[in-house]
Design an enzyme around this catalytic site. Structure first.
Site, mmCIF file in Angstrom:
data_model
loop_
_atom_site.group_PDB
_atom_site.id
_atom_site.type_symbol
_atom_site.label_atom_id
_atom_site.label_comp_id
_atom_site.label_asym_id
_atom_site.label_seq_id
_atom_site.Cartn_x
_atom_site.Cartn_y
_atom_site.Cartn_z
ATOM 1 N N GLY A 147 -1.379 39.577 18.745
ATOM 2 C CA GLY A 147 -0.228 38.954 18.102
ATOM 3 C C GLY A 147 0.899 39.959 18.063
ATOM 4 N N GLU A 148 1.577 40.066 16.932
ATOM 5 C CA GLU A 148 2.655 41.033 16.752
ATOM 6 C C GLU A 148 2.199 42.023 15.687
ATOM 7 O OE1 GLU A 148 5.228 42.720 15.355
ATOM 8 O OE2 GLU A 148 5.722 43.189 17.443
ATOM 9 N N SER A 149 1.908 43.252 16.105
ATOM 10 C CA SER A 149 1.278 44.205 15.191
ATOM 11 C C SER A 149 2.141 44.515 13.967
ATOM 12 C CB SER A 149 0.930 45.504 15.928
ATOM 13 O OG SER A 149 2.091 46.134 16.440
ATOM 14 N N GLU A 206 -9.837 36.648 24.026
ATOM 15 C CA GLU A 206 -9.757 35.349 23.354
ATOM 16 C C GLU A 206 -8.897 34.344 24.114
ATOM 17 O OE1 GLU A 206 -6.258 37.655 21.586
ATOM 18 O OE2 GLU A 206 -8.239 38.058 22.432
ATOM 19 N N HIS A 215 -6.738 40.596 26.075
ATOM 20 C CA HIS A 215 -7.018 39.451 25.200
ATOM 21 C C HIS A 215 -8.225 38.653 25.692
ATOM 22 C CE1 HIS A 215 -3.182 39.381 22.844
ATOM 23 N NE2 HIS A 215 -2.694 39.970 23.920
ATOM 24 N N ARG A 239 2.627 51.358 22.466
ATOM 25 C CA ARG A 239 2.864 49.919 22.350
ATOM 26 C C ARG A 239 3.624 49.402 23.571
ATOM 27 N NH1 ARG A 239 6.193 48.136 18.963
ATOM 28 N NH2 ARG A 239 5.177 46.357 17.974
ATOM 29 N N CYS A 277 -5.503 43.934 21.502
ATOM 30 C CA CYS A 277 -4.064 44.093 21.700
ATOM 31 C C CYS A 277 -3.395 44.584 20.414
ATOM 32 C CB CYS A 277 -3.448 42.807 22.227
ATOM 33 S SG CYS A 277 -1.799 43.055 22.959
ATOM 34 N N ILE A 283 -0.724 41.011 27.705
ATOM 35 C CA ILE A 283 0.560 40.475 27.235
ATOM 36 C C ILE A 283 1.210 41.523 26.331
ATOM 37 C CG2 ILE A 283 1.736 38.625 25.985
ATOM 38 C CD1 ILE A 283 -0.682 36.833 26.587
ATOM 39 N N ARG A 284 2.267 42.152 26.809
ATOM 40 C CA ARG A 284 2.928 43.232 26.057
ATOM 41 C C ARG A 284 1.869 44.199 25.524
ATOM 42 N NH1 ARG A 284 6.261 40.788 21.460
ATOM 43 N NH2 ARG A 284 7.112 42.898 21.340
#
Length: 244
Positions: free
Chosen positions: A61-63, A223, A221, A124, A94, A158-159
């Site tokens: 997600g967004e850490s 998941e 990821h 990151r 991630c 993803i990023r």
């Protein structure tokens, strides 16, 4: 054989927690008759829910967002205790890898709170922006039960962060307790600002999966695939800790 019951939580503050729950259920079904353990999977948003867990996944997600929401919910210190004091099995994917690292580079202005537990420094968004996301078949030999080469695992990046340095052990400065589980060959940028020799030496590749004691972190990821092998492996690892 006596049966046992384990509760596995997925931190559900932001990100791909629902996808992890789907694959955990699939992994439990796959273990099926080979396991006497009954698993319960829950979403974790409070310290009380966390206290009921035997193991935890921190999703992608967004850490920074996950960290801020966890602080607002009074979850940061309970999470740190869960990982570093109680030493319960914890897996971060991630953003989860970032949060479980002891240090992080390229954070947003003002930095961000980390949970820690992995003696590593991560970079990151190592592979760039979201439009530069990619898939790659990964060699993850630890997934194989019989020590033969496991089939390629579909890595979704993803990023994504990478581990740019393994940090010295707090008790023995000459060693690190971190085990490198997987690397991604052929994508090392030797000119990247701040890239450590841990990744560039001998073109070893980017470190994308690590383990230290009770903590596992992956850049990619699992998941976001239909491949449940990593979740099966992790459930088995949890069961091992209950027997030791």
């Amino acid at each position: 054989m006596a049966s046992s019951a384990l509760t596995v939580g997925v931190l559900a503050l932001q990100g791909g927690f629902h996808e992890h729950l789907i694959l955990l259920e699939a992994a439990a079904r796959q273990l099926g008759q080979s396991s006497s353990t009954k698993f319960t999977f829950i979403q974790v948003r409070t310290a009380q829910e966390l206290s009921s867990c035997d193991a935890l996944i921190i999703p992608g997600g967004e850490s920074t967002t996950i960290s801020l929401v966890a602080a607002e919910c009074g979850l940061l210190e309970p999470l740190r205790n869960f990982v570093k004091v109680d030493r319960k099995p914890t897996w971060g994917t991630c953003a989860g890898l970032i949060l479980l690292s002891d240090q992080a580079n390229a954070t947003k202005k003002g930095g961000q709170e980390l949970i820690g537990g992995l003696a590593v420094r991560v970079h990151r968004n190592h592979f760039g922006r979201q439009i530069e996301s990619f898939n790659s078949n990964l060699n993850l030999p630890f997934l194989s039960d019989d020590e033969k080469q496991a089939g390629p695992f579909p890595g979704v990046f993803i990023r994504a962060p990478v581990v740019e340095e393994l940090l010295a052990d707090a008790d023995d400065k000459s060693t690190t307790g971190v085990q490198v589980l997987a690397t991604l060959p052929g994508r090392v940028d030797k000119m990247r600002q701040g890239m450590s020799q841990a990744n560039t030496k001998d073109n070893a590749g980017d470190i994308i999966a690590v383990r230290q004691g009770n903590v596992v972190g992956t850049s990619f990821h699992p998941e976001l695939t239909v491949d449940s092998r990593m979740h099966v492996w992790w459930l088995r690892e949890i069961m091992k800790t209950q027997k030791s």
